[in-house]
Motif scaffolding. Structure first.
Motif, short mmCIF file in Angstrom:
data_model
loop_
_atom_site.label_atom_id
_atom_site.label_comp_id
_atom_site.label_asym_id
_atom_site.label_seq_id
_atom_site.Cartn_x
_atom_site.Cartn_y
_atom_site.Cartn_z
N LEU A 332 3.92 3.89 -8.24
CA LEU A 332 2.81 3.37 -9.32
C LEU A 332 1.32 3.93 -9.17
CD1 LEU A 332 4.58 0.17 -10.60
CD2 LEU A 332 4.99 2.30 -11.41
N PHE A 333 0.98 3.41 -8.04
CA PHE A 333 -0.57 3.57 -7.82
C PHE A 333 -1.00 4.85 -6.89
CE2 PHE A 333 -1.12 -1.24 -8.07
CZ PHE A 333 -1.04 -1.50 -9.34
N ARG A 334 0.45 5.53 -6.59
CA ARG A 334 0.09 6.48 -5.66
C ARG A 334 -0.62 6.43 -4.25
NH1 ARG A 334 3.35 7.57 -9.12
NH2 ARG A 334 3.22 9.54 -10.36
N LEU A 335 -0.42 5.25 -3.73
CA LEU A 335 -0.69 5.14 -2.47
C LEU A 335 0.20 5.87 -1.39
CD1 LEU A 335 -2.34 2.67 -3.54
CD2 LEU A 335 -1.74 1.35 -1.56
N THR A 336 -0.43 6.27 -0.23
CA THR A 336 0.51 6.96 0.57
C THR A 336 1.23 6.05 1.53
OG1 THR A 336 -1.08 6.95 2.28
CG2 THR A 336 -1.21 8.62 0.83
N PRO A 337 2.41 6.24 2.06
CA PRO A 337 3.21 5.24 2.86
C PRO A 337 2.36 4.74 3.74
CG PRO A 337 4.71 7.14 2.44
CD PRO A 337 3.29 7.42 1.92
N GLU A 338 1.34 5.49 4.44
CA GLU A 338 0.57 4.89 5.58
C GLU A 338 -0.43 3.78 4.75
OE1 GLU A 338 -3.60 5.98 8.13
OE2 GLU A 338 -2.13 7.67 7.48
N GLU A 339 -0.95 3.88 3.83
CA GLU A 339 -1.88 3.11 2.91
C GLU A 339 -0.89 1.79 2.73
OE1 GLU A 339 -5.09 6.02 0.67
OE2 GLU A 339 -3.08 5.83 0.02
N SER A 340 0.28 2.09 2.25
CA SER A 340 0.83 0.98 1.96
C SER A 340 1.46 -0.13 3.17
CB SER A 340 2.13 1.47 1.25
OG SER A 340 3.09 0.35 0.68
N LEU A 341 1.64 0.58 4.25
CA LEU A 341 1.84 -0.22 5.45
C LEU A 341 0.67 -0.68 6.04
CD1 LEU A 341 4.14 -1.29 7.36
CD2 LEU A 341 3.90 1.06 8.80
N ARG A 342 -0.59 0.08 5.94
CA ARG A 342 -1.76 -0.64 6.42
C ARG A 342 -1.92 -1.89 5.32
NH1 ARG A 342 -5.72 1.40 9.61
NH2 ARG A 342 -5.06 3.29 10.59
N GLY A 343 -1.75 -1.65 4.06
CA GLY A 343 -1.83 -2.54 3.01
C GLY A 343 -1.13 -4.03 3.25
#
Length: 399
Positions: A332-343
């Motif tokens: 939905l927000f177009r985060l990358t998988p790396e950004e999502s896991l860091r998140g």
């Protein structure tokens, strides 16, 4: 003990996963004592029990940094109302929304709230969560706000998980003080906060800055009291409109500003200057069928760290899966998988003010999630069917 023969996602550095292939982690006294390639394991650890993870993926234990998991009842009927055309604001203004949950939560006993909270915590733990934030805010009277916080403090006595509490007395004015928000803050919210501090029930103070809740000036008065009490702050900001919530959070040096769909460029810049984390809550965006996306590109360009959380609550985000929140953040927000896991690891820990969680580094809590996966992107890619093999909390296998 030693956890070896694994691909470790350390998040060493500001970019990339920081993967250590065929790595090992030594846990001692609940902390990470050593980490690196298994071939370089110091001889002094040779006699420790060794768990061979057979090439599995290991990440930091996940951190859900925004939940409302202590509550009674549900709001499935409001879900139906929204599908029939009613807006979240319309339901709230007619006496539903948060007030529906307030009524049910006031009626529930402490034991009843604990039982249902533990069920929700168990679901989060089954997906690798080792730290969870829990808010009050469904009492809106002194007794129930304190009751919720006491329940939150009992969770980590009964489950192997770290719990951070947030006082959210400034969620919305109580029904007894409808249209008298200032009076509610003075007579209910702030006195409840003072008692919660005396009883050591609160780790941070949160607020809801929105037209259906509190104005920036009213939220500021709560934050000023919190800061005099030495407590960090967080804020539900700019979810439905731009009231300057992101700027307000930054001005008070908030740990995080959460939601942020309508945050302005000025608000993003203020957050960047203050080090305030932007917490993405895609569950609420999805449930309320919102169309205004958070300014992800602005967060990236201004190097604002982005966290991801479930916002687990009975009204706008009945989401019990942090892994699904990660998928939603990407889709939905177009985060990358790396950004999502860091998140859901290092940035989520930062949003809670934790300097010893969310990474696999020496001295950090030995909280690990062990996955039947080859690459960390798989955690954001899948929808349902957790790949969790085992969970380690404070150096001990818990499942």
């Amino acid at each position: 003990m030693i956890f070896s023969n694994a691909n470790l996602v350390t998040f060493h550095g500001d970019s990339g996963y920081g993967i250590v292939s065929r790595g090992a982690v030594v846990a001692a006294d609940g902390r990470i004592a050593w980490i690196g390639p298994a071939s370089q394991l110091p001889a002094r650890y040779n006699d420790l029990p060794n768990h061979d993870l057979e090439g599995r993926l290991v990440t930091p234990g996940l951190v859900d940094c925004h939940t409302h998991l202590i509550h009674a009842g549900n709001r499935a009927h409001e879900f139906e109302q929204r599908l029939q055309g009613s807006s979240y604001a319309e339901i709230a203004s007619s006496g539903g929304g948060i007030q529906t949950t307030v009524a049910a939560t006031r009626e529930a006993s402490e034991e009843e709230l604990l039982v249902t909270a533990l069920k929700r915590v168990d679901i989060l733990m089954s997906e690798g969560v080792t730290t969870v934030e829990v808010k009050s805010g469904y009492g809106l009277d002194i007794d129930t706000e304190l009751k919720m916080l006491r329940v939150a403090r009992r969770i980590d006595q009964l489950r192997p998980i770290r719990v951070c509490t947030s006082f959210l007395g400034a969620h919305t004015p109580s029904p007894e003080y409808r249209d008298r928000a200032d009076e509610y803050l003075e007579r209910v919210c702030l006195p409840a906060l003072e008692i919660a501090v005396v009883e050591n029930l609160v780790d941070a103070v949160d607020g809801f800055c929105e037209a259906i809740a509190f104005t920036p000036g009213q939220v500021s008065s709560v934050f000023q009291r919190a800061q005099r009490l030495g407590l960090p702050i967080k804020l539900h900001a700019d979810q439905m409109s731009d009231l300057g919530g992101a700027r307000l959070a930054a001005q008070h040096g908030a740990l995080s500003a959460d939601h942020l769909e309508f945050a302005s460029v000025a608000g993003v810049r203020a957050m960047a200057a203050s080090g305030t984390v932007a917490v993405m809550l895609p569950g609420a965006f999805y449930t309320l069928r919102e169309t205004q996306l958070p300014p992800i590109a602005e967060f990236r360009s201004h190097y604002v760290p982005m966290a991801v959380a479930t916002d687990l609550n009975p009204g706008s985000s009945p989401l019990h899966s942090l892994l699904l929140a990660m998928n939603m953040a990407c889709t939905l927000f177009r985060l990358t998988p790396e950004e999502s896991l860091r998140g859901t690891t290092c940035h989520a820990a930062q949003a809670l003010g934790l300097s010893d969680a969310g990474r696999l580094w020496v001295g950090y809590h030995a909280d690990l999630a062990i996955w039947d996966a080859e690459h960390p992107a798989e955690l954001s890619y899948r929808m349902g069917g957790t790949k969790l093999f085992a969970r380690v909390f404070a150096g001990e296998l818990t499942c």
